[in-house]
Scaffold this active site. Structure first.
Site, short mmCIF file in Angstrom:
data_model
loop_
_atom_site.label_atom_id
_atom_site.label_comp_id
_atom_site.label_asym_id
_atom_site.label_seq_id
_atom_site.Cartn_x
_atom_site.Cartn_y
_atom_site.Cartn_z
N HIS A 266 52.52 66.71 -53.05
CA HIS A 266 51.91 67.72 -53.93
C HIS A 266 50.43 67.90 -53.60
O HIS A 266 50.05 68.94 -53.08
CB HIS A 266 52.12 67.40 -55.42
CG HIS A 266 53.54 67.22 -55.80
ND1 HIS A 266 54.51 68.18 -55.57
CD2 HIS A 266 54.19 66.17 -56.39
CE1 HIS A 266 55.67 67.74 -56.00
NE2 HIS A 266 55.52 66.54 -56.49
N ASP A 317 62.27 68.33 -53.51
CA ASP A 317 61.86 67.57 -54.68
C ASP A 317 62.94 67.50 -55.74
O ASP A 317 63.88 66.72 -55.63
CB ASP A 317 60.56 68.18 -55.22
CG ASP A 317 59.84 67.29 -56.23
OD1 ASP A 317 60.43 66.28 -56.65
OD2 ASP A 317 58.70 67.60 -56.59
#
Length: 451
Positions: A266, A317
């Site tokens: 991220h 993810d």
């Protein structure tokens, strides 16, 4: 595995299209040399894409967290829904869910997955008889599907920067450093061409500084890939500033030898200084645009990072989407929305957005995976994708437009055939085990829904 040669009209090699019936030779699951001839397998042939961030069990809850709660929803409210869902999953369930996911990944064009795995123990943290049971379920799932796996067992110790104990729902995730090293020592000897093992620090809030230092000083940690969630949410940045006196990426770069072995997942909220430092470190920024959008995380400073020479890769993810096309498309589209310009990732005149995205994500994903899968050179594992010659979406497209058309021409699947480790895993859009795998998955999800 016998020697075989394959040819394509356009072969993506050395980060560009090679034109004119180029070929590759495969032996024992690896590319061995360029080949002048061979079986023509398609017009456009690409290396397989690595998926550098996966929480496999979350595939089964996709779509179940989209109903508004009593207040404003956020990553933190979503997390409670996820914890509740995770509570009932056992090793057999995890294997069925992960196998379904990995089949979907292969059909979409992913040939390697980095599994950021923290669901270690039974409910309330009660250990399984075999402490590696959940890890081994993922290994078996990847083997059954035929995808390459970088297994990243997660060290998860505290519930926040203040060192609070894990909550009851988080106890399934917990290890101390000694237990975690023992798990790594169990798994590392199992490595082979299709299985790599690495380290995952869940986050700075979940791993105290002394524990991070102790782990990284152990012998088993000296050569493995290292992944960490970082700076995903504004709240995390604020807590890190309050407790450690620095922003998360700034703190990590100051307190660890961050280099190309590291992948920062991220890294959404970066200052300009952090962006330049992260790029200079050689670490991979692991971007998951569909999940980051779904959770309301924010947008990574992509153009500044690329201009600083940074390395990036993509992951799915939480698996609300399982498609490298969609991850790459929304990596670019998010930037267009915030900057109100087009073709943001292409930093020079006449540069292709599609080629730039594929090149960047392929290189970064291979680094994050710890596996040589970024091209067709001798010694690389023999992974490749064949795009569909018959699709009208590729009609009248030459090499100059192929990747842009692949990524930006709609939602019809264009990955027709997929090879991993020299074996065909997907042929004519189908995986040989897809019906059996889907049946097992449906049974698990129906039981979990009824619980």
């Amino acid at each position: 595995m016998p020697h075989a040669t394959y040819a394509a009209d356009f072969l993506w090699q050395d980060a560009a299209w090679q034109v004119g019936r180029r070929g590759v030779a495969v032996e024992d699951g690896r590319f061995v040399e360029d080949a002048a001839g061979g079986e023509r397998i398609g017009r456009f042939v690409l290396p397989g894409m690595p998926n550098l961030h996966s929480h496999a069990f979350q595939r089964a809850m996709a779509g179940l967290a989209e109903r508004r709660g009593p207040g404003e929803d956020s990553f933190w409210t979503w997390r409670e829904t996820m914890y509740a869902f995770a509570e009932a999953i056992d090793p057999d369930d995890l294997k069925a869910i992960a196998t379904q996911l990995y089949v979907e990944m292969l059909k979409a064009g992913y040939t390697q997955v980095c599994e950021f795995h923290y669901l270690h123990h039974g409910p309330r943290g009660v250990p399984y008889a075999d402490p590696a049971a959940m890890s081994l379920a993922l290994v078996e799932a990847a083997k059954d599907a035929g995808i390459g796996l970088t297994l990243l067992p997660v060290l998860y110790m505290t519930g926040g920067f203040d060192g609070r104990p894990l909550s009851e729902r988080q106890r399934r995730f917990g290890h101390d450093v000694g237990q975690y090293v023992a798990l790594l020592e169990r798994l590392v000897p199992m490595q082979h061409d299709m299985l790599r093992v690495g380290i995952a620090l869940h986050s700075l809030r979940a791993v105290p500084e002394d524990a991070m230092r102790s782990l990284l000083a152990t012998g088993v940690a000296t050569t493995l890939p290292i992944h960490i969630h970082i700076a995903e949410q504004i709240g995390e940045v604020q807590d890190c500033l309050a407790m450690r006196g620095a922003r998360p990426v700034e703190w990590l770069l100051d307190h660890a030898d961050v280099d190309a072995r590291w992948t920062l997942i991220h890294a959404t909220h970066l200052s300009e200084h952090e962006t330049r430092r992260l790029a200079a470190s050689g670490a991979v920024a692991g971007l998951c645009p569909t999940t980051e959008a779904n959770l309301g995380d924010g947008l990574f400073p992509l153009a500044d990072f690329i201009d600083a020479g940074g390395t990036l890769g993509i992951g799915s993810d939480s698996h609300i989407s399982v498609s490298p096309v969609e991850e790459l498309r929304w990596l670019e589209y998010g930037q267009r929305l915030v900057t109100r310009h087009r073709n943001v990732v292409a930093r020079r005149a006449d540069e292709s957005v599609g080629e730039t995205l594929w090149r960047q994500a392929l290189r970064g994903g291979a680094l994050a995976s710890g596996v040589d899968i970024a091209g067709f050179h001798a010694g690389a594992r023999a992974d490749l994708l064949v795009l569909d010659d018959r699709s009208p979406l590729l009609a009248a497209r030459g090499e100059a437009d192929a990747l842009d058309s692949f990524l930006f021409s709609g939602n019809t699947p264009l990955v027709r055939d997929v090879m991993v480790g020299g074996r065909w895993r997907v042929r004519d859009f189908a995986h040989a085990a897809q019906d059996r795998v889907a049946k097992a998955y449906r049974g698990v999800v129906e039981r979990l829904a009824a619980a």
